[in-house]
Write a protein that holds these residues in place. Structure first.
Motif, PDB file in Angstrom:
ATOM      1  N   ALA A 163      35.210  47.336  42.415  1.00  0.00           N
ATOM      2  CA  ALA A 163      35.603  48.113  41.243  1.00  0.00           C
ATOM      3  C   ALA A 163      36.880  47.573  40.609  1.00  0.00           C
ATOM      4  O   ALA A 163      37.129  47.793  39.432  1.00  0.00           O
ATOM      5  N   SER A 164      37.691  46.867  41.405  1.00  0.00           N
ATOM      6  CA  SER A 164      38.967  46.359  40.910  1.00  0.00           C
ATOM      7  C   SER A 164      39.368  45.136  41.724  1.00  0.00           C
ATOM      8  O   SER A 164      38.886  44.937  42.845  1.00  0.00           O
ATOM      9  N   LEU A 165      40.274  44.365  41.178  1.00  0.00           N
ATOM     10  CA  LEU A 165      40.796  43.206  41.887  1.00  0.00           C
ATOM     11  C   LEU A 165      41.517  43.640  43.166  1.00  0.00           C
ATOM     12  O   LEU A 165      41.462  42.944  44.188  1.00  0.00           O
ATOM     13  N   GLU A 166      42.146  44.796  43.129  1.00  0.00           N
ATOM     14  CA  GLU A 166      42.867  45.300  44.296  1.00  0.00           C
ATOM     15  C   GLU A 166      41.926  45.479  45.493  1.00  0.00           C
ATOM     16  O   GLU A 166      42.341  45.291  46.638  1.00  0.00           O
ATOM     17  N   SER A 196      33.273  44.260  38.808  1.00  0.00           N
ATOM     18  CA  SER A 196      32.238  44.735  37.894  1.00  0.00           C
ATOM     19  C   SER A 196      32.798  45.765  36.923  1.00  0.00           C
ATOM     20  O   SER A 196      33.569  46.636  37.310  1.00  0.00           O
ATOM     21  N   ASP A 197      32.344  45.656  35.668  1.00  0.00           N
ATOM     22  CA  ASP A 197      32.700  46.691  34.696  1.00  0.00           C
ATOM     23  C   ASP A 197      31.566  47.697  34.526  1.00  0.00           C
ATOM     24  O   ASP A 197      31.642  48.589  33.684  1.00  0.00           O
ATOM     25  N   HIS A 198      30.511  47.570  35.353  1.00  0.00           N
ATOM     26  CA  HIS A 198      29.415  48.541  35.299  1.00  0.00           C
ATOM     27  C   HIS A 198      29.927  49.854  35.894  1.00  0.00           C
ATOM     28  O   HIS A 198      30.411  49.881  37.027  1.00  0.00           O
ATOM     29  N   GLY A 202      31.262  50.484  39.804  1.00  0.00           N
ATOM     30  CA  GLY A 202      32.641  50.901  40.050  1.00  0.00           C
ATOM     31  C   GLY A 202      32.709  52.204  40.826  1.00  0.00           C
ATOM     32  O   GLY A 202      33.475  52.333  41.782  1.00  0.00           O
ATOM     33  N   GLU A 203      31.906  53.169  40.415  1.00  0.00           N
ATOM     34  CA  GLU A 203      31.872  54.465  41.099  1.00  0.00           C
ATOM     35  C   GLU A 203      31.459  54.286  42.563  1.00  0.00           C
ATOM     36  O   GLU A 203      32.065  54.871  43.471  1.00  0.00           O
ATOM     37  N   LEU A 204      30.458  53.470  42.800  1.00  0.00           N
ATOM     38  CA  LEU A 204      29.965  53.236  44.149  1.00  0.00           C
ATOM     39  C   LEU A 204      31.020  52.542  45.016  1.00  0.00           C
ATOM     40  O   LEU A 204      31.282  52.960  46.152  1.00  0.00           O
ATOM     41  N   CYS A 205      31.662  51.504  44.495  1.00  0.00           N
ATOM     42  CA  CYS A 205      32.686  50.791  45.259  1.00  0.00           C
ATOM     43  C   CYS A 205      33.906  51.670  45.532  1.00  0.00           C
ATOM     44  O   CYS A 205      34.474  51.625  46.628  1.00  0.00           O
ATOM     45  N   ARG A 206      34.295  52.480  44.556  1.00  0.00           N
ATOM     46  CA  ARG A 206      35.432  53.388  44.774  1.00  0.00           C
ATOM     47  C   ARG A 206      35.087  54.428  45.836  1.00  0.00           C
ATOM     48  O   ARG A 206      35.893  54.704  46.725  1.00  0.00           O
TER      49      ARG A 206
END
Length: 185
Positions: free
Chosen positions: A60-63, A114-116, A120-124
């Motif tokens: 979801a993010s580079l972090e 991903s900007d999808h 993002g929701e899934l990875c977070r």
């Protein structure tokens, strides 16, 4: 028959070592926890993918990629943070963090932020990156819908996080971070 699962049930499946399907920017993907060797082995077996090829990790993010980026010079990190006109997977030197099945026979690991919104929701919700490989048997066309995923894989998967694709017509561009070379346009 595999049915669509909620975000919570999909994350539970990942944490239990499961293999899931989910929509990405251009095609449906298969995923699992990149730190779970048995889940990775199972995903590759289901897909019939040669383990030497390795897989992409999506976050979801580079972090979320921080452990894979330790030791990377700041100027290279800055390149990763630059906005791209299309989804871009970067080949980053492996710092020893990537599992052999993630890296394959390569000395680099493939990372994409991903900007999808659903990715993002899934990875977070999962708390980190996921494996992201196209939902297909090796050499076959990628699944473009939940129905195709179900037809191809039946009950071989543990969860299906349903939603729309991200509107791109082709899989991500793959670029080498060290050279900037485009390996897949």
């Amino acid at each position: 028959m595999l049915q669509a699962t909620s975000l919570d049930n999909t994350v539970d499946a990942l944490r239990a070592g499961g293999v899931i399907a989910y929509p990405t920017e251009a095609v449906w993907g298969l995923g699992c926890d990149p730190d779970d060797a048995s889940a990775l082995t199972r995903l590759l077996r289901i897909k019939r993918r040669d383990p030497a090829k390795g897989v992409i990790l999506v976050a979801a993010s580079l972090e979320q990629f921080s452990p894979w980026l330790e030791g990377l010079p700041e100027e290279r990190r800055a390149v990763l943070a630059e906005p791209q006109p299309q989804p871009t997977t970067w080949l980053v030197p492996d710092n020893g963090r990537a599992a052999e099945l993630v890296r394959g026979e390569h000395d680099r690991v493939a990372l994409r932020v991903s900007d999808h919104p659903l990715v993002g929701e899934l990875c977070r919700a999962f708390g980190g990156p996921l494996v992201s490989t196209s939902a297909n048997r090796a050499g076959e066309p990628s699944a473009m819908s939940a129905e195709e995923v179900t037809r191809i894989f039946g009950d071989e998967l543990d969860a299906l996080f349903d939603g729309p694709l991200g509107g791109h017509t082709r899989p991500s561009t793959i670029r080498d971070l060290a050279t900037g070379q485009v390996l897949r346009a």
